[in-house]
Design a protein around this motif. Structure first.
Motif, PDB file in Angstrom:
ATOM      1  N   UNK A  53       0.807  -1.227   0.000  1.00  0.00           N
ATOM      2  CA  UNK A  53       0.000   0.000   0.000  1.00  0.00           C
ATOM      3  C   UNK A  53       0.838   1.274   0.000  1.00  0.00           C
ATOM      4  N   UNK A  54       1.979   1.262   0.689  1.00  0.00           N
ATOM      5  CA  UNK A  54       2.833   2.455   0.685  1.00  0.00           C
ATOM      6  C   UNK A  54       3.384   2.731  -0.709  1.00  0.00           C
ATOM      7  N   UNK A  55       3.785   1.677  -1.410  1.00  0.00           N
ATOM      8  CA  UNK A  55       4.279   1.843  -2.787  1.00  0.00           C
ATOM      9  C   UNK A  55       3.149   2.293  -3.707  1.00  0.00           C
ATOM     10  N   UNK A  56       1.935   1.798  -3.442  1.00  0.00           N
ATOM     11  CA  UNK A  56       0.784   2.219  -4.247  1.00  0.00           C
ATOM     12  C   UNK A  56       0.554   3.719  -4.086  1.00  0.00           C
ATOM     13  N   UNK A  57       0.708   4.217  -2.870  1.00  0.00           N
ATOM     14  CA  UNK A  57       0.560   5.656  -2.644  1.00  0.00           C
ATOM     15  C   UNK A  57       1.630   6.435  -3.415  1.00  0.00           C
ATOM     16  N   UNK A  58       2.852   5.919  -3.454  1.00  0.00           N
ATOM     17  CA  UNK A  58       3.942   6.595  -4.160  1.00  0.00           C
ATOM     18  C   UNK A  58       3.658   6.711  -5.662  1.00  0.00           C
ATOM     19  N   UNK A  59       3.319   5.583  -6.301  1.00  0.00           N
ATOM     20  CA  UNK A  59       3.125   5.616  -7.762  1.00  0.00           C
ATOM     21  C   UNK A  59       1.818   6.325  -8.123  1.00  0.00           C
ATOM     22  N   UNK A  60       0.824   6.243  -7.244  1.00  0.00           N
ATOM     23  CA  UNK A  60      -0.437   6.941  -7.502  1.00  0.00           C
ATOM     24  C   UNK A  60      -0.243   8.452  -7.398  1.00  0.00           C
ATOM     25  N   UNK A  61       0.630   8.891  -6.492  1.00  0.00           N
ATOM     26  CA  UNK A  61       0.937  10.325  -6.377  1.00  0.00           C
ATOM     27  C   UNK A  61       1.580  10.826  -7.669  1.00  0.00           C
ATOM     28  N   UNK A  62       2.410  10.008  -8.285  1.00  0.00           N
ATOM     29  CA  UNK A  62       3.023  10.394  -9.556  1.00  0.00           C
ATOM     30  C   UNK A  62       1.967  10.484 -10.665  1.00  0.00           C
ATOM     31  N   UNK A  63       1.018   9.556 -10.662  1.00  0.00           N
ATOM     32  CA  UNK A  63      -0.083   9.606 -11.642  1.00  0.00           C
ATOM     33  C   UNK A  63      -0.905  10.870 -11.437  1.00  0.00           C
ATOM     34  N   UNK A  64      -1.200  11.198 -10.191  1.00  0.00           N
ATOM     35  CA  UNK A  64      -1.985  12.394  -9.876  1.00  0.00           C
ATOM     36  C   UNK A  64      -1.262  13.652 -10.363  1.00  0.00           C
ATOM     37  N   UNK A  65       0.054  13.690 -10.184  1.00  0.00           N
ATOM     38  CA  UNK A  65       0.827  14.846 -10.644  1.00  0.00           C
ATOM     39  C   UNK A  65       0.776  14.976 -12.165  1.00  0.00           C
ATOM     40  N   UNK A  66       0.770  13.828 -12.877  1.00  0.00           N
ATOM     41  CA  UNK A  66       0.671  13.861 -14.346  1.00  0.00           C
ATOM     42  C   UNK A  66      -0.717  14.278 -14.807  1.00  0.00           C
ATOM     43  N   UNK A  67      -1.728  13.981 -13.975  1.00  0.00           N
ATOM     44  CA  UNK A  67      -3.121  14.235 -14.334  1.00  0.00           C
ATOM     45  C   UNK A  67      -3.770  15.114 -13.260  1.00  0.00           C
ATOM     46  N   UNK A  68      -3.319  16.357 -13.116  1.00  0.00           N
ATOM     47  CA  UNK A  68      -3.820  17.200 -12.026  1.00  0.00           C
ATOM     48  C   UNK A  68      -5.307  17.515 -12.109  1.00  0.00           C
TER      49      UNK A  68
END
Length: 506
Positions: A193-208
């Motif tokens: 789950x911690x890694x999921x938060x990391x990669x999801x944060x990167x997706x969110x930054x790409x798709x603000x």
């Protein structure tokens, strides 16, 4: 040794497919060899072994013989029902060429595993299935099905389990990228789950601008392993801030399985892995799919297109389908489906595959298609289409996107595995057959229209039934479906004022 023998058997299948397909001994193993924790999310899933009973219609070929094996014995009325569907053939003739076996084991484990544990049953199956004249079909292929193929010394008309990754959420996304097929932005596969938060944060930054994301267990199916993640209106200022926001939001996700919890879902991420994906927004959206087949000769064929009928909290759980898909995008479905099929064939895949899409109507009236998942197994669209094909001996016309009988008559259908009512509970298969006969709900081989029922074993315990309504136009098919549901409700409702729960297409 087992691996090399399996490859030898598969090579035999490729070299002799034409003769085997025309007249052979066919072993049907309808094992749902999927993650059993995920399977428990589907009510009555142990009865889904009945979904491959459409295979019995192959006995219309007088040279074919079939062995069908299940965890628990099938009710005789169910077998009789399918054999009576065979056009132009006495049911008794087909019955003589059908052998039924059961493991008499109702435990929540894949059927194939149960078969492999029973050496005497394996011996009886070997006796019924001559080498070089037999092949095996199944719901999905895993190492268990490969082991059974080697144990019986017959080839498996199915996927090599070494290629299963390409049917996962992460594997699907890789195939889409390689094939140039549009798909939503998403994350790599992670197992914490911690890694999921990391990669999801990167997706969110790409798709603000994103309002929602979908979190998917890598080996979930039927939408039951999905969760919808609502994003705050303001993008976090830093990556660390976005990660912290997501960790807070994860427990608040809307799980598509109503019994799911964050605690269990987090554990499943550790076991199965998960990805996050951009949720496709739109005022008018649909969920079409395309089905294809990779033959032992290596050719890729498009079998069908459908508009899927979805339910659940956010319309992500598969309930049924309509055939064919809307003409506005069915040709594009076939184009993308072929691209994906050629990619899979180059990797060595075999037999059936399906691709699910999201279709979003654009302001100019055109449709944007985004691929979201590959299924390397038989799915909810397989048995209705194959039922139609075997009953009518017709074909899918790739030029028009229609199914045509030998007389060039188009056929349409609506199918569901999820017609469920509390007051259907307690109905035996023979009770359902009484209702079918009394109300003339059966399939008419003369007009090639009517209803074919399945999942009859689910009725008594769960009040759940499957059916495929076939007619000559989309409107007639919907009318037939509505009529069948109305009659079933009238025959079973305890009182005229009862309010039914509807989980079926309408």
């Amino acid at each position: 040794m087992a691996m090399s023998r399996f490859q030898e058997l598969q090579e035999h299948l490729r070299q002799h497919w034409q003769s085997l397909d025309a007249a052979a001994n066919i072993l049907v193993v309808p094992s749902l060899s999927l993650d059993q924790q995920e399977m428990r999310k589907i009510q009555g899933s142990h009865h889904y072994e009945e979904r491959l009973l459409f295979s019995l219609i192959r006995l219309r070929n007088p040279r074919a013989r079939m062995v069908y094996i299940t965890s628990q014995p099938l009710h005789p009325s169910i077998i009789d029902y399918y054999l009576e569907l065979l056009p132009g053939m006495p049911a008794s003739h087909a019955r003589e060429r059908l052998l039924l076996f059961s493991t008499y084991d109702a435990s929540n484990r894949p059927l194939t595993e149960k078969i492999l544990e029973r050496p005497r049953l394996l011996a009886r199956l070997r006796q019924a299935l001559p080498p070089n004249q037999s092949f095996m079909v199944c719901f999905n292929s895993t190492s268990r099905e490969r082991d059974l193929s080697v144990a019986l010394d017959i080839p498996l008309w199915g996927l090599d389990p070494e290629l299963l990754y390409w049917g996962t959420k992460a594997g699907s996304r890789q195939i889409f990228a390689e094939s140039g097929v549009p798909h939503p932005d998403g994350t790599p596969l992670v197992f914490h789950p911690d890694d999921l938060a990391e990669v999801t944060a990167e997706l969110w930054a790409r798709q603000p601008q994103a309002r929602r994301l979908v979190v998917k267990l890598n080996e979930g199916f039927s939408g039951e392993g999905n969760a919808l993640l609502e994003l705050p209106p303001e993008l976090g200022a830093t990556h660390a801030e976005r990660v912290q926001i997501l960790k807070t939001q994860f427990p608040q996700m809307r799980f598509q399985c109503t019994t799911e919890t964050w605690e269990n879902f987090a554990q499943r991420i550790r076991e199965l892995g998960a990805i996050s994906e951009l949720f496709v927004e739109g005022e008018n959206k649909r969920s079409p799919s395309v089905q294809g087949q990779i033959t032992p000769a290596g050719t890729v064929e498009i079998l069908s297109t459908h508009d899927q009928i979805l339910g659940g909290p956010d319309q992500q759980i598969y309930l049924g389908c309509r055939f064919p898909a809307d003409p506005a995008y069915q040709a594009q479905l076939q184009t993308w489906g072929l691209k994906i099929g050629y990619n899979l064939a180059a990797k060595g895949a075999l037999e059936r595959y399906g691709v699910d899409f999201i279709a979003r109507e654009l302001p100019d009236g055109s449709w944007d298609l985004q691929a979201i998942e590959i299924n390397l197994r038989k799915g909810g669209t397989t048995h209705p289409f194959m039922t139609l094909k075997f009953l009518t001996n017709g074909f899918f016309d790739t030029e028009t996107g229609l199914f045509l009988t030998p007389r060039q008559q188009p056929k349409y259908y609506i199918a569901t595995d999820n017609l469920q009512r509390p007051y259907y509970r307690g109905l035996l298969p023979s009770d359902l057959l009484d209702i079918i006969v009394y109300n003339s709900l059966h399939f008419d081989s003369t007009t090639e229209t009517g209803t074919v029922f399945h999942l009859m074993g689910c009725l008594s315990e769960f009040g759940k039934l499957g059916l495929t309504c076939i007619s000559d136009s989309a409107d007639k098919t919907q009318h037939l479906f509505d009529q069948v549901v109305r009659i079933l409700d009238e025959e079973t409702q305890p009182s005229p004022n009862a309010t039914p729960r509807s989980d079926c297409p309408g």
